[in-house]
Every structure is written in C-alpha cells, then in structure tokens.
Design a protein around this motif. Sequence first.
Motif, mmCIF file in Angstrom:
data_model
loop_
_atom_site.group_PDB
_atom_site.id
_atom_site.type_symbol
_atom_site.label_atom_id
_atom_site.label_comp_id
_atom_site.label_asym_id
_atom_site.label_seq_id
_atom_site.Cartn_x
_atom_site.Cartn_y
_atom_site.Cartn_z
ATOM 1 N N VAL A 51 86.471 65.309 3.121
ATOM 2 C CA VAL A 51 86.912 63.852 3.419
ATOM 3 C C VAL A 51 86.406 62.934 2.443
ATOM 4 N N SER A 55 88.801 60.439 0.495
ATOM 5 C CA SER A 55 88.309 59.014 0.711
ATOM 6 C C SER A 55 88.009 58.295 -0.644
ATOM 7 N N GLN A 88 86.591 50.972 2.934
ATOM 8 C CA GLN A 88 86.522 52.607 2.296
ATOM 9 C C GLN A 88 85.292 52.841 1.499
ATOM 10 N N LEU A 91 82.665 53.439 3.828
ATOM 11 C CA LEU A 91 83.077 54.890 4.411
ATOM 12 C C LEU A 91 82.355 55.944 3.464
ATOM 13 N N LEU A 95 79.482 58.929 4.526
ATOM 14 C CA LEU A 95 79.896 60.223 4.563
ATOM 15 C C LEU A 95 78.994 61.114 3.519
ATOM 16 N N ALA A 147 90.043 64.848 9.057
ATOM 17 C CA ALA A 147 88.901 64.067 9.910
ATOM 18 C C ALA A 147 89.265 64.675 11.226
ATOM 19 N N LEU A 166 82.886 61.015 12.050
ATOM 20 C CA LEU A 166 84.203 61.184 11.702
ATOM 21 C C LEU A 166 84.796 60.301 12.746
ATOM 22 N N GLU A 169 83.775 56.145 12.842
ATOM 23 C CA GLU A 169 84.000 55.270 11.678
ATOM 24 C C GLU A 169 85.192 55.773 10.673
ATOM 25 N N ILE A 170 85.349 57.124 10.486
ATOM 26 C CA ILE A 170 86.512 57.490 9.382
ATOM 27 C C ILE A 170 87.766 57.575 10.221
#
Length: 205
Positions: A51, A55, A88, A91, A95, A147, A166, A169-170
């Motif tokens: 991910v 991302s 992004q 994020l 991550l 995700a 995940l 947020e994602i």
Amino acid sequence: MPPTKKKTTTESQPWLHQHSREIQRFGTIRQFPVALSMDARMYSCERLNQVLADSQILYALYKKHHWLMRGPTFYQLHLLLDKHAGEQLELIDALAERVQTLGGIAVGDPRHVAELTRVPRPPDGAEEVPAMLSRLLEAHEIVLIEAHDAAAKVVGQGDDGTNDLLVSEIIRTGELEAWFLAEHLVDTPLVRTDETVKTGANGRR
C-alpha cells in the motif's frame, strides 16, 4: 610580519562520505514488545509496504497532474490535486511509521518503490485532462483494493492497529478523494439542461 598560519581543527569537522553495512534487510522484522507474533507483524509489514509503494506513486501522480493541469477548470483542479497530494503525503508517513512500529523496514527509495508498485506508469508528457483524472482514479482503486483486502486479513492475525490505519485513514481518505475526482468526469451541461434543448427556450415543444 610573516603571515599567520591558519590552524585546522577536526574537533567540529563532520565525518563525511561514511558507509556502513546493511544493519537490517528489507523484508525482515525486529523483535518488538507490541503483543503481536513475528508472523503477524511480518505479514502486516508486507501488506503495508505494498500500500505504501502504491500510495507513493499515487502521490507522485497527483503532483505531476497538479503541475500539468490546463483548460477552463485549471484553477480549481490545480488546487484540488495539490490538496489531495498533501493528504496522500500524510498517509504515506503514517504507513511508513506503522511498518517501523511493527519492526519492519518501510520502502522509501523511489527506485525501490517503482519495483514494487502495481500502478501503471503514465506517459512522461502531458495527457488530456480527463485522462489524467481517470489515471488518478485507477491508481486510487488499486490502493483501495489492496487496503480493503489487507484490512480484512490482518484482523485475523490480531493486528488491530494496522486494520484501524487501513480503514480509518487509507480507505476513508481514498474513497473521499476518488469521489471528488469522479464528479469532475461527469458529462453535464453547463448553461442549459438537455430538456431545455428539447423544448426550446420558451418551454414549448
């Protein structure tokens, strides 16, 4: 008087050009007291890094298309894409820090990211605006598919923290950003409805 000799010192001189052996290989994890098994943390790090790689490419696409945007909606989309890029980036950091929290190594080098990502490479030049937006939507869906699947699987491993990241947020951010992009691809009249065209300006058929 003879010129004063300049004295050199090594007391505050930085030690430059240092190299080191690799102290932790990518794809391995350290033992951390976080109440999760080695297998669970290894699995979560693998899924998170996928991910994360996708991302990072999505973020790069947002910045590229933010720069290359053009046409009558330039201003609105220029700002929107930059806003999404900023989200992004946050994020990506979350991550990467989750991978590190689990004892793993977060993928960071862009060349390594390019080897791992599943997002197709775009042309080096500019595309038409609808194509750029569509490409962003396709990248979002790749991230969201991964995700969703990872979030469901890590629960079975007992990794609630990764599941929360995940989902909360994602996935939620990605879905919202995809909505904003998709609405820009709706082919809708700007100054009159299709019904107006059929009936005429005076409302008579």
